[in-house]
Design an enzyme around this catalytic site. Structure first.
Site, PDB file in Angstrom:
ATOM      1  N   ARG A 119       0.740  -1.222  -0.078  1.00  0.00           N
ATOM      2  CA  ARG A 119       0.064   0.013  -0.089  1.00  0.00           C
ATOM      3  C   ARG A 119       0.939   1.202  -0.183  1.00  0.00           C
ATOM      4  O   ARG A 119       1.753   1.403   1.014  1.00  0.00           O
ATOM      5  CB  ARG A 119      -0.759   0.034   1.282  1.00  0.00           C
ATOM      6  CG  ARG A 119      -2.206   1.278   0.963  1.00  0.00           C
ATOM      7  CD  ARG A 119      -2.895   1.324   2.396  1.00  0.00           C
ATOM      8  NE  ARG A 119      -1.953   1.919   3.504  1.00  0.00           N
ATOM      9  CZ  ARG A 119      -1.819   1.643   4.528  1.00  0.00           C
ATOM     10  NH1 ARG A 119      -2.642   0.569   4.985  1.00  0.00           N
ATOM     11  NH2 ARG A 119      -1.256   2.512   5.420  1.00  0.00           N
ATOM     12  N   GLU A 138       4.915   6.997   2.338  1.00  0.00           N
ATOM     13  CA  GLU A 138       5.832   5.815   2.475  1.00  0.00           C
ATOM     14  C   GLU A 138       5.132   4.678   1.643  1.00  0.00           C
ATOM     15  O   GLU A 138       3.938   5.018   1.197  1.00  0.00           O
ATOM     16  CB  GLU A 138       5.615   5.562   3.864  1.00  0.00           C
ATOM     17  CG  GLU A 138       4.321   5.222   4.655  1.00  0.00           C
ATOM     18  CD  GLU A 138       4.360   4.761   5.904  1.00  0.00           C
ATOM     19  OE1 GLU A 138       5.431   4.532   6.493  1.00  0.00           O
ATOM     20  OE2 GLU A 138       3.476   4.532   6.528  1.00  0.00           O
ATOM     21  N   ASN A 140       4.203   0.569   2.080  1.00  0.00           N
ATOM     22  CA  ASN A 140       3.922  -0.278   3.140  1.00  0.00           C
ATOM     23  C   ASN A 140       4.234  -1.600   2.407  1.00  0.00           C
ATOM     24  O   ASN A 140       3.033  -1.969   1.755  1.00  0.00           O
ATOM     25  CB  ASN A 140       2.704  -0.349   4.054  1.00  0.00           C
ATOM     26  CG  ASN A 140       2.396   1.082   4.798  1.00  0.00           C
ATOM     27  OD1 ASN A 140       2.880   1.163   5.744  1.00  0.00           O
ATOM     28  ND2 ASN A 140       1.901   1.839   4.054  1.00  0.00           N
ATOM     29  N   SER A 145      -2.900  -2.504   5.981  1.00  0.00           N
ATOM     30  CA  SER A 145      -4.247  -2.729   6.625  1.00  0.00           C
ATOM     31  C   SER A 145      -5.150  -2.036   6.016  1.00  0.00           C
ATOM     32  O   SER A 145      -4.974  -1.149   5.120  1.00  0.00           O
ATOM     33  CB  SER A 145      -4.117  -2.450   7.812  1.00  0.00           C
ATOM     34  OG  SER A 145      -3.528  -1.065   8.340  1.00  0.00           O
ATOM     35  N   LYS A 298      12.272   2.982   5.780  1.00  0.00           N
ATOM     36  CA  LYS A 298      12.337   4.203   5.423  1.00  0.00           C
ATOM     37  C   LYS A 298      13.719   4.592   4.726  1.00  0.00           C
ATOM     38  O   LYS A 298      13.662   5.564   3.815  1.00  0.00           O
ATOM     39  CB  LYS A 298      12.082   5.056   6.834  1.00  0.00           C
ATOM     40  CG  LYS A 298      10.841   4.812   7.385  1.00  0.00           C
ATOM     41  CD  LYS A 298       9.568   5.284   6.762  1.00  0.00           C
ATOM     42  CE  LYS A 298       8.482   5.307   7.448  1.00  0.00           C
ATOM     43  NZ  LYS A 298       7.976   4.037   8.232  1.00  0.00           N
ATOM     44  N   LYS A 357      11.790  10.800  10.650  1.00  0.00           N
ATOM     45  CA  LYS A 357      11.305   9.447  10.489  1.00  0.00           C
ATOM     46  C   LYS A 357      12.273   8.378  10.973  1.00  0.00           C
ATOM     47  O   LYS A 357      13.349   8.132  10.626  1.00  0.00           O
ATOM     48  CB  LYS A 357      10.851   9.217   9.266  1.00  0.00           C
ATOM     49  CG  LYS A 357       9.866   9.698   8.688  1.00  0.00           C
ATOM     50  CD  LYS A 357       9.418   9.270   7.343  1.00  0.00           C
ATOM     51  CE  LYS A 357       7.972   9.899   6.807  1.00  0.00           C
ATOM     52  NZ  LYS A 357       7.477   9.338   5.633  1.00  0.00           N
ATOM     53  N   GLU A 361       7.404   0.987  11.802  1.00  0.00           N
ATOM     54  CA  GLU A 361       6.143   1.199  11.126  1.00  0.00           C
ATOM     55  C   GLU A 361       5.129   0.850  12.212  1.00  0.00           C
ATOM     56  O   GLU A 361       5.479   0.798  13.326  1.00  0.00           O
ATOM     57  CB  GLU A 361       5.957  -0.240  10.110  1.00  0.00           C
ATOM     58  CG  GLU A 361       6.924  -0.269   8.935  1.00  0.00           C
ATOM     59  CD  GLU A 361       6.911   0.677   8.033  1.00  0.00           C
ATOM     60  OE1 GLU A 361       6.038   1.042   7.818  1.00  0.00           O
ATOM     61  OE2 GLU A 361       8.110   0.851   7.509  1.00  0.00           O
ATOM     62  N   GLY A 362       3.867   1.260  11.716  1.00  0.00           N
ATOM     63  CA  GLY A 362       2.799   0.940  12.584  1.00  0.00           C
ATOM     64  C   GLY A 362       2.109   2.473  12.932  1.00  0.00           C
ATOM     65  O   GLY A 362       1.146   2.296  13.671  1.00  0.00           O
ATOM     66  N   ARG A 443      -7.991   7.848   4.454  1.00  0.00           N
ATOM     67  CA  ARG A 443      -8.083   8.134   6.050  1.00  0.00           C
ATOM     68  C   ARG A 443      -7.992   9.354   6.392  1.00  0.00           C
ATOM     69  O   ARG A 443      -7.343  10.320   5.762  1.00  0.00           O
ATOM     70  CB  ARG A 443      -6.941   7.227   6.716  1.00  0.00           C
ATOM     71  CG  ARG A 443      -7.302   5.920   6.516  1.00  0.00           C
ATOM     72  CD  ARG A 443      -5.739   5.206   7.107  1.00  0.00           C
ATOM     73  NE  ARG A 443      -4.634   5.425   6.046  1.00  0.00           N
ATOM     74  CZ  ARG A 443      -3.495   5.042   6.296  1.00  0.00           C
ATOM     75  NH1 ARG A 443      -3.034   4.381   7.202  1.00  0.00           N
ATOM     76  NH2 ARG A 443      -2.564   5.241   5.469  1.00  0.00           N
TER      77      ARG A 443
END
Length: 467
Positions: A119, A138, A140, A145, A298, A357, A361-362, A443
């Site tokens: 993603r 970024e 993923n 998700s 990253k 950064k 992740e997360g 989002r």
């Protein structure tokens, strides 16, 4: 208009309350046969958010190029070594992942089927001349998700707009089913492997389980069996036979779909790391394999922005290079040396222009504003600074909306949105069997929050209304 809007909001909250109340009843303890569980609705915006049609289609069009790029990077061990050399010297988590990569490289890969479910996330950067441009935050490559839940949000906003008397706009909400596309990629890898189970590698406490279930259900529709296991399950019951086939709880695993394993706290013991190595050594198709996991770091993102690096991976595709590079925000190294020193001085002088950064992740890990100065002042003379990269802060234009989430007051907010695009690819040997863009995710969060996604309790699910 405000009175009508208030009535719409109250109706939605009543509906949500009824669903919530029923869920508590349905999952309440009964004679010790059931564990107490709490089921709540996924947070969402009351209305879809306007998104320029041109940049939306730009994001979709470039996704298959990003799929190819990630796959090419994962096959270039020399590049991964060069790109991550400074990072693995100071970041223990990335170093542990890289050690597994080196062990597999030395031993030889058991499986030539590669499955990628990616993603790529973007925001719209508002230029000084009033125009907006698509800039990547970024990509993923592990546990990307909300492909499941975003498959359901179009119907939510169609209903809301219809109730609000905006029937024409409701018909403009795009169909979107990333869950089916992600499942299609898993199914193709499963088909190439042969009949066995698909294993979702999950956390012990899974708050986002229904996002998984939509993908699982798509697989079950195809007659494919799925199991859900944790690292400790694999550690205790997993083994490889002489052909390196992976068995967990006595069942052969065709595909390992990692929905866990992307943060240091996911590896609570050495046994968890041993389980990751066992899976990587196996004949099972990994999504992602360790190479692809590292390709999404990253540091790799920052190195890709250097002149000539994209051309290394896409030498015969200048159009793809141009389209990918157009989405890059400014990315800067903090490696030891004159260039890193210059970039640190730039960030200390104007911290509000940048995001710092770490290799994590997360969500919720990025550093902003005066905190950038605090961190960089502490590490600027040390190699510890190479655990970070510096990126231009994307400046989107806020839009107003209502954010509906459990136990939060309902009010109109200035909001910022982030567009994600899902990609699926399957390669067998040198042959790319599948390479698709399979859907999108929007989002939205209040502009008062700098960082954090839906899982972190900051952002909510949304839909683009193309303008």
């Amino acid at each position: 208009c405000l009175i009508f809007l208030g009535n719409v909001v109250r109706d939605i909250k009543v509906l949500v309350y009824l669903i919530y109340s029923m869920s508590e009843f349905l999952f309440s303890p009964l004679n010790n046969f059931f564990f107490l569980q709490l089921v709540s609705y996924a947070p969402f915006t009351l209305f879809p958010t306007p998104v320029p049609k041109a940049v939306f289609h730009q994001a979709l069009a470039v996704q298959t190029f990003y799929n190819t790029l990630v796959d090419k990077i994962s096959q270039d061990s020399e590049f991964l070594q060069e790109a991550l050399a400074s990072t693995i010297a100071v970041d223990d988590f990335t170093a542990r992942l890289f050690k597994i990569h080196q062990m597999i490289l030395k031993e030889g890969k058991s499986q030539d089927i590669v499955l990628g479910l990616n993603r790529s996330d973007y925001m719209l950067d508002q230029g000084g001349d009033g125009t907006s441009s698509l800039k990547q935050i970024e990509i993923n490559t592990i546990a990307a998700s909300f492909g499941g839940l975003s498959s359901r949000t179009p119907d939510v906003h169609r209903l809301v707009l219809t109730v609000a008397g905006r029937k024409e706009e409701s018909q403009q909400i795009l169909d979107n089913n990333p869950a089916a596309g992600l499942a299609r990629g898993i199914a193709k890898a499963w088909e190439l492997y042969g009949a066995a189970v698909v294993m979702f590698l999950v956390e012990e406490s899974q708050r986002n389980i229904f996002d998984h279930r939509f993908v699982e259900n798509e697989l079950w529709k195809r007659g494919m069996r799925t199991i859900r296991k944790r690292f400790d399950h694999v550690s205790k019951t997993g083994f490889l036979d002489k052909e390196k086939r992976l068995f967990v709880d006595g069942q052969e695993v065709a595909v390992v779909y990692f929905r866990n394993g992307y943060m240091p706290q996911n590896y609570i013991s050495e046994q968890a790391w041993d389980a990751r190595l066992l899976m990587e050594r196996s004949l099972a198709v990994k999504c992602p394999d360790i190479n692809t996991h590292l390709a999404g770091t990253k540091k790799v993102q920052q190195v890709l922005a250097k002149p000539g690096v994209l051309e290394r991976f896409l030498p015969d595709h200048p159009e793809a290079v141009q389209q990918i590079r157009a989405t890059f925000a400014g990315l800067y190294t903090l490696d030891m040396g004159a260039e890193g020193d210059k970039n640190i001085a730039m960030a200390l002088a104007t911290p509000d222009r940048f995001v710092l950064k770490p290799q994590r992740e997360g969500g919720g890990n990025n550093i902003y504003g005066t905190e950038i100065c605090q961190v960089l002042e502490a590490v600027k003379e040390s190699s510890e600074r190479t655990a970070y990269i510096l990126m231009d802060k994307i400046q989107p234009t806020p839009q107003q909306n209502y954010l509906l989430r459990r136990d939060a007051p309902l009010k109109i907010s200035d909001c910022l949105s982030e567009l994600g695009v899902f990609g699926t690819y399957v390669r067998q040997g040198t042959h790319m069997v599948m390479n698709e863009c399979v859907g999108h995710l929007l989002r939205t969060k209040s502009s008062e929050h700098q960082d954090g996604g839906v899982a972190a309790g900051v952002a909510v699910l949304d839909n683009p209304l193309l303008i």
